[in-house]
Design an enzyme around this catalytic site. Structure first.
Site, short mmCIF file in Angstrom:
data_model
loop_
_atom_site.label_atom_id
_atom_site.label_comp_id
_atom_site.label_asym_id
_atom_site.label_seq_id
_atom_site.Cartn_x
_atom_site.Cartn_y
_atom_site.Cartn_z
N GLY A 259 0.85 -1.28 0.03
CA GLY A 259 0.21 -0.06 0.07
C GLY A 259 1.00 1.05 0.14
O GLY A 259 0.22 2.29 0.01
N GLU B 20 5.05 -6.03 2.42
CA GLU B 20 5.28 -6.70 1.24
C GLU B 20 5.33 -5.52 -0.05
O GLU B 20 4.39 -5.58 -0.45
CB GLU B 20 4.24 -7.65 1.06
CG GLU B 20 3.91 -8.73 1.94
CD GLU B 20 2.74 -9.56 1.85
OE1 GLU B 20 1.82 -8.96 1.06
OE2 GLU B 20 2.50 -10.54 2.35
N PRO B 21 6.35 -4.78 0.23
CA PRO B 21 6.27 -3.76 -0.84
C PRO B 21 6.68 -4.20 -2.17
O PRO B 21 7.44 -4.82 -2.27
CB PRO B 21 7.38 -2.77 -0.29
CG PRO B 21 8.39 -3.36 0.57
CD PRO B 21 7.45 -4.65 0.95
N GLY B 22 5.80 -3.79 -3.08
CA GLY B 22 5.99 -4.38 -4.63
C GLY B 22 6.54 -2.93 -5.41
O GLY B 22 7.87 -2.42 -5.52
N ARG C 234 -0.27 -0.47 -18.26
CA ARG C 234 -0.80 0.42 -16.84
C ARG C 234 -1.75 1.66 -17.43
O ARG C 234 -2.69 1.71 -17.03
CB ARG C 234 0.13 0.72 -16.13
CG ARG C 234 0.72 -0.40 -15.30
CD ARG C 234 1.84 -0.15 -14.31
NE ARG C 234 1.23 0.31 -13.04
CZ ARG C 234 0.96 1.49 -12.72
NH1 ARG C 234 1.54 2.86 -13.53
NH2 ARG C 234 0.30 1.74 -11.64
N TYR D 60 -5.21 0.91 -16.23
CA TYR D 60 -5.57 1.47 -14.94
C TYR D 60 -5.76 3.00 -15.08
O TYR D 60 -5.97 3.80 -14.24
CB TYR D 60 -4.66 1.29 -13.87
CG TYR D 60 -4.19 -0.48 -13.66
CD1 TYR D 60 -5.02 -1.06 -13.21
CD2 TYR D 60 -2.87 -0.86 -13.71
CE1 TYR D 60 -4.85 -2.42 -12.85
CE2 TYR D 60 -2.53 -1.88 -13.42
CZ TYR D 60 -3.52 -2.89 -12.99
OH TYR D 60 -3.32 -4.14 -12.41
N CYS E 129 -2.67 -2.36 -32.66
CA CYS E 129 -3.78 -1.83 -33.66
C CYS E 129 -5.18 -2.10 -32.50
O CYS E 129 -5.71 -3.06 -32.74
CB CYS E 129 -3.81 -2.95 -34.78
SG CYS E 129 -2.75 -2.36 -35.79
N GLU E 130 -5.09 -1.24 -31.81
CA GLU E 130 -6.24 -1.10 -30.87
C GLU E 130 -6.06 0.49 -30.35
O GLU E 130 -4.76 1.16 -30.41
CB GLU E 130 -5.84 -1.85 -29.49
CG GLU E 130 -5.93 -3.19 -29.36
CD GLU E 130 -6.95 -3.75 -29.01
OE1 GLU E 130 -8.10 -3.23 -28.46
OE2 GLU E 130 -7.50 -4.97 -29.37
N TYR F 134 5.27 -3.49 -12.61
CA TYR F 134 4.11 -3.93 -13.44
C TYR F 134 4.07 -3.72 -14.87
O TYR F 134 3.34 -3.29 -15.46
CB TYR F 134 2.64 -3.60 -12.87
CG TYR F 134 2.59 -4.00 -11.27
CD1 TYR F 134 2.46 -5.23 -11.11
CD2 TYR F 134 2.65 -3.10 -10.53
CE1 TYR F 134 2.45 -5.73 -9.56
CE2 TYR F 134 2.62 -3.44 -9.02
CZ TYR F 134 2.45 -4.73 -8.58
OH TYR F 134 2.40 -5.33 -7.18
C1 LIG Z 1 0.50 -7.33 -5.15
C2 LIG Z 1 0.76 -7.48 -3.92
C3 LIG Z 1 1.75 -6.74 -3.05
C4 LIG Z 1 2.29 -5.55 -3.56
O1 LIG Z 1 1.74 -4.60 -3.83
P1 LIG Z 1 2.17 -3.31 -4.39
O2 LIG Z 1 1.13 -2.15 -4.54
O3 LIG Z 1 3.14 -3.50 -5.75
O4 LIG Z 1 3.28 -2.54 -3.47
C5 LIG Z 1 1.76 -6.95 -1.77
N1 LIG Z 1 1.14 -8.22 -1.17
C6 LIG Z 1 0.17 -8.94 -2.09
C7 LIG Z 1 -0.34 -10.10 -1.37
C8 LIG Z 1 0.14 -8.55 -3.43
O5 LIG Z 1 -0.83 -9.29 -3.95
#
Ligand SMILES: *Cc1c(COP(=O)(O)O)cnc(C)c1O
Length: 408
Positions: A225, A266-268, A305, A309, A335-336, A363
């Site tokens: 988040g 869990e930062p992505g 994205r 989104y 082609c879209e 992503y």
């Molecule tokens: C996708 C995901 C994340 C990472 O979310 P970000 O918005 O990229 O930080 C963390 N935990 C879980 C379970 C997810 O599915």
């Protein structure tokens, strides 16, 4: 962000394009390292682990970099688990957080020895039946906290498919107790942006409250988040403010417990988004009656994205950073309807120029496809001032390799 980058991690964009061609995803390891460091330092007073959510960017070189920076790994498929192990993570450094997968896949993850996170009561029941208390398990809770953000990404709402509703905790406890299960973690990931530490803390409070029902708890995982700024005037999560408030609460909570719990995140995108740039070459500048289009050698097949989104990616002209700013609509070659940005002010674009799409680390390549039979891009990592190819561009042979030819 308003001026075009001519260097990424100290390497010129020209040189990167000579090495890898276009389109190419480029990642700056120093930016990733500094993001990891920022989290570590903000939460330094509590026992904490950062499990990189690797679906954001899964290249093995990135996974190895994360490993060297001391993160764990959050995975959402058995394939991601295998890739984590392949990159050198130990099973205990990997958390498996799937949704709607077969029990067979959960059994495979158990056999590999990774941490298991379950988000459905019927699956929890089956898990207890299969393993009793011999395999610890974490429970994913949906606290129904709505902290804002894109409704297509948010997972915290009442009819979300993710997590076990906080309103079903009595049922969860009954299952856990009747099967004598070892619940070692509680987890929430709402998919919302944390813009307000207090809203997030409400969710945390709910988890702390139910934590008292689970004496064998070892960690509480707050998911992600962490919002990053995409537009120049976007608000991002105030990590330091959140850390200060949450740490205080964790200290108080741990003072009440025999053994302190760890806090996991869990930062992505927070770790990799800003570290990534998609470089693409302008094929065509097309003046219509109302609009000047700049058409590039990439599209929604490589960076979905904006179309999926409505996400904003800053676009700048790396080949003409000092040119006169003009207004362009930047579009892809698919082609879209394939628009990266409407009416963007960009320094004058000439055919052959290289455009840089910012914040493309998360992503981007992981959601890329072969739509229109286009080849997926190359990936380059800049590390200690050196650019290395970490994925070669696909070839048509790669695309045809999985097809089975039949006699017709
Ligand atoms: C996708 C995901 C994340 C990472 O979310 P970000 O918005 O990229 O930080 C963390 N935990 C879980 C379970 C997810 O599915």
């Amino acid at each position: 962000m308003s001026t075009a980058p001519s260097l990424i991690g100290g390497v010129s964009i020209d040189e990167i394009c000579r090495l890898a061609g276009t389109p190419t995803y480029v990642y700056d390891a120093a930016v990733i390292a500094s993001n990891v460091q920022r989290l570590k330092s903000a939460f330094r007073t509590i026992p904490v682990r950062f499990m990189y959510a690797c679906k954001a960017l899964t290249n093995t070189a990135i996974l190895r970099l994360m490993h060297s920076l001391g993160t764990g790994l959050d995975t959402v498929s058995i394939e991601e688990v295998h890739r984590g192990l392949h990159a050198g993570f130990t099973p205990s450094q990997i958390l498996f957080t799937p949704n709607m997968i077969s029990f067979e896949e959960i059994k495979q993850a158990v056999a590999l020895g990774v941490h298991i996170n379950i988000d459905t009561i019927s699956v929890l029941e089956r898990f207890g039946h299969e393993y009793g208390n011999s395999v610890p398990v974490c429970i994913r809770i949906n606290p129904h906290i709505m902290a804002g953000g894109n409704e297509r990404i948010s997972t915290g709402h009442i009819d979300s498919k993710f997590g076990i509703s906080i309103h079903q905790m009595r049922h969860v406890l009954r299952v856990a107790q009747s099967q004598n299960m070892h619940i070692n973690g509680l987890h929430m990931h709402t998919g919302s942006d944390i813009l307000d530490a207090d809203v997030f803390l409400q969710g945390a409070e709910m988890l702390f409250e139910i934590a008292s029902d689970f004496p064998a708890l070892e960690f509480v995982d707050f998911g992600s988040g962490f919002k990053v700024a995409y537009k120049p005037d976007d608000i991002s999560t105030d990590i330091e403010d959140l850390a200060a408030k949450l740490s205080e609460r964790v200290h108080a909570f741990n003072a009440t417990r025999f053994a302190p719990i760890e806090i996991w995140f869990e930062p992505g995108k927070f770790l990799v988004s800003e570290a990534g740039t998609l470089l693409a070459r302008v094929n065509v500048v097309k003046q219509t009656t109302a609009t000047v289009f700049a058409g590039v050698d990439t599209g929604l097949n490589h960076l979905i994205r904006p179309m999926l989104y409505n996400a904003y990616h800053h676009i700048s002209n790396a080949s003409n950073p000092m040119g006169t700013p003009r207004v362009y609509t930047v579009v892809g070659y698919i082609c879209e309807t394939d628009t990266f940005g409407w009416d963007r002010k960009i320094t004058e674009i000439r055919e052959g120029d290289v455009l840089a799409f910012s914040n493309a680390g998360a992503y981007g390549i992981t959601m890329a496809s072969n739509y229109n039979s286009r080849l997926r891009p190359a990936e380059v990592l800049i590390h200690n001032g050196k650019a290395s190819l970490i994925r070669r561009r696909e070839t048509l042979i790669d695309i045809l390799a999985t097809e089975v030819e039949i006699e017709l």
